[in-house]
Design an enzyme around this catalytic site. Structure first.
Site, short mmCIF file in Angstrom:
data_model
loop_
_atom_site.label_atom_id
_atom_site.label_comp_id
_atom_site.label_asym_id
_atom_site.label_seq_id
_atom_site.Cartn_x
_atom_site.Cartn_y
_atom_site.Cartn_z
N THR A 13 8.01 43.01 67.49
CA THR A 13 7.29 42.74 66.24
C THR A 13 6.67 44.01 65.66
O THR A 13 6.52 44.12 64.44
CB THR A 13 6.19 41.68 66.50
OG1 THR A 13 6.85 40.48 66.88
CG2 THR A 13 5.34 41.41 65.29
N THR A 94 6.11 41.96 72.30
CA THR A 94 5.01 41.54 73.18
C THR A 94 5.43 40.43 74.15
O THR A 94 4.77 40.23 75.17
CB THR A 94 3.80 41.05 72.36
OG1 THR A 94 4.21 39.93 71.55
CG2 THR A 94 3.24 42.14 71.49
N1 ASP Z 1 9.30 38.29 69.16
C1 ASP Z 1 8.56 39.44 69.48
C2 ASP Z 1 9.09 40.15 70.69
O1 ASP Z 1 9.94 40.96 70.51
C3 ASP Z 1 7.13 39.12 69.64
C4 ASP Z 1 6.30 40.34 69.53
O2 ASP Z 1 6.75 41.45 69.65
O3 ASP Z 1 5.07 40.14 69.33
O4 ASP Z 1 8.68 39.93 71.80
#
Ligand code: ASP
Length: 333
Positions: A13, A94
């Site tokens: 993200t 994340t």
């Molecule tokens: N969907 C994302 C990921 O790549 C979520 C994030 O990065 O907050 O894990």
């Protein structure tokens, strides 16, 4: 002379783009390259000379073992080649960031910081958190205070140890916490605050070379009247390792214990973790009979990382047990 830092971008993200700044959930992760993330924070140029490499550009749910292999190889090579390199920062989604952090904690043997950072809001959002998170991750990676602390996670001004950190919430910039122990420290415009000395650190797989093919290690989740066909399927498929997300302090149901007991073949290497979110899993008198090992303080997903590496290293159940009890981060409550 400006200090040197390596930034390895993997997506997530923090590199996400939405069609509208008000969209926080409907966006494409891994849409921007690492050098664009760096360019968005020109203040970083005052801190260090940062070289950027793109290891992947994916949502971290789609991260693969080959990405882990590339990350580890690149970090080891960069530290070996450049004694003046101050540290490494990794931008990451994340959702699985804590697994990568723990993997690096177990594999990278260097005093210099390896800092993972992500964002809860895409780069295009109103009040995107990525730029400040990235700035603070670089502050930590350049700091003397962070040396010897192993792999660290920097999110929302908090500095977390790889072994304890977990994503606790689906929304909001303070989504990360270190249950049980709390964060290691914090970072602000005054500097990096890590009140505890780093102490000596044992890196159990410092010499381990990672293969192209990794073992299969499923995670089985405990609940009321679990479908023991899940466990049976793991055994039938000759999974080399299994992690149980047991109820309470890592308990298996009687039905699951019977499946293990009745299995006529070679048992996989098996760790018992728990679904509570904090607190250790200790030895149980039935562990030997069923071929289980308690996962100590590790969450199921981090127990799986440990098990993957143990299998790659060819450890026996006894050797893995000895490694767990000799690694205070895992074994100590
Ligand atoms: N969907 C994302 C990921 O790549 C979520 C994030 O990065 O907050 O894990």
């Amino acid at each position: 002379m400006s200090r040197r830092l390596l930034l390895l971008a993997t997506g997530g993200t923090i590199a996400g783009q939405a069609s509208d700044p008000t969209r926080l959930n409907d966006y494409t992760a891994g849409a921007m390259a690492g050098d664009a993330l760096l360019a968005a924070v020109p203040q970083l140029q005052d801190l260090a000379t940062i070289s950027v490499e793109q290891v992947a550009n994916v949502d971290s749910a789609d991260l693969l073992f080959e990405h882990w292999r590339a990350l580890v190889a690149r970090i080891r090579a960069a530290f070996a080649a450049d004694p003046e390199l101050a540290g490494v920062v990794i931008t990451h989604g994340t959702n699985t960031l804590e697994e990568t952090a723990w993997l690096l904690e177990l594999l990278i043997d260097d005093l210099r910081p390896v800092v993972l950072v992500g964002a809860m809001r895409p780069a295009t959002a109103l009040s995107a958190d990525g730029p400040l998170n990235l700035f603070q991750a670089v502050q930590v990676a350049l700091s003397r205070e962070a040396r010897g602390h192993g792999a660290l996670v920097v999110m929302d001004g908090q500095i977390h140890a790889a072994q304890r950190v977990t994503k606790m919430a689906t929304q909001g910039v303070r989504a990360f916490a270190s249950p049980g122990s709390g964060s290691l420290g914090w970072v602000d415009d005054v500097g990096v605050h890590l009140p505890m000395a780093s102490g000596s650190r044992r890196v159990p797989f410092a010499e381990l070379a990672l293969p192209e093919q990794w073992p299969k290690v499923p995670i089985v989740y405990g609940c009321v009247e679990p479908e023991s066909l899940m466990l049976q399927a793991c055994l039938n498929a000759s999974a080399m390792g299994v992690v149980f997300t047991g109820t309470g302090a890592g308990q298996l149901s009687a039905a699951e214990r019977s499946v293990l007991q009745a299995w006529p073949g070679k048992r996989p290497l098996m760790l018992r973790a728990n679904r509570c979110g904090s607190g250790p899993v200790h030895h149980h008198y039935e562990d030997e009979r069923l071929g289980l090992l308690p996962a100590g303080n590790l969450s199921p997903q981090k127990a799986r990382v440990l098990l993957l590496l143990a299998l790659i290293a060819g450890l026996s159940r006894g050797e893995l047990a000895a490694m767990i009890s000799a690694t205070p981060l895992i074994a100590t409550p």
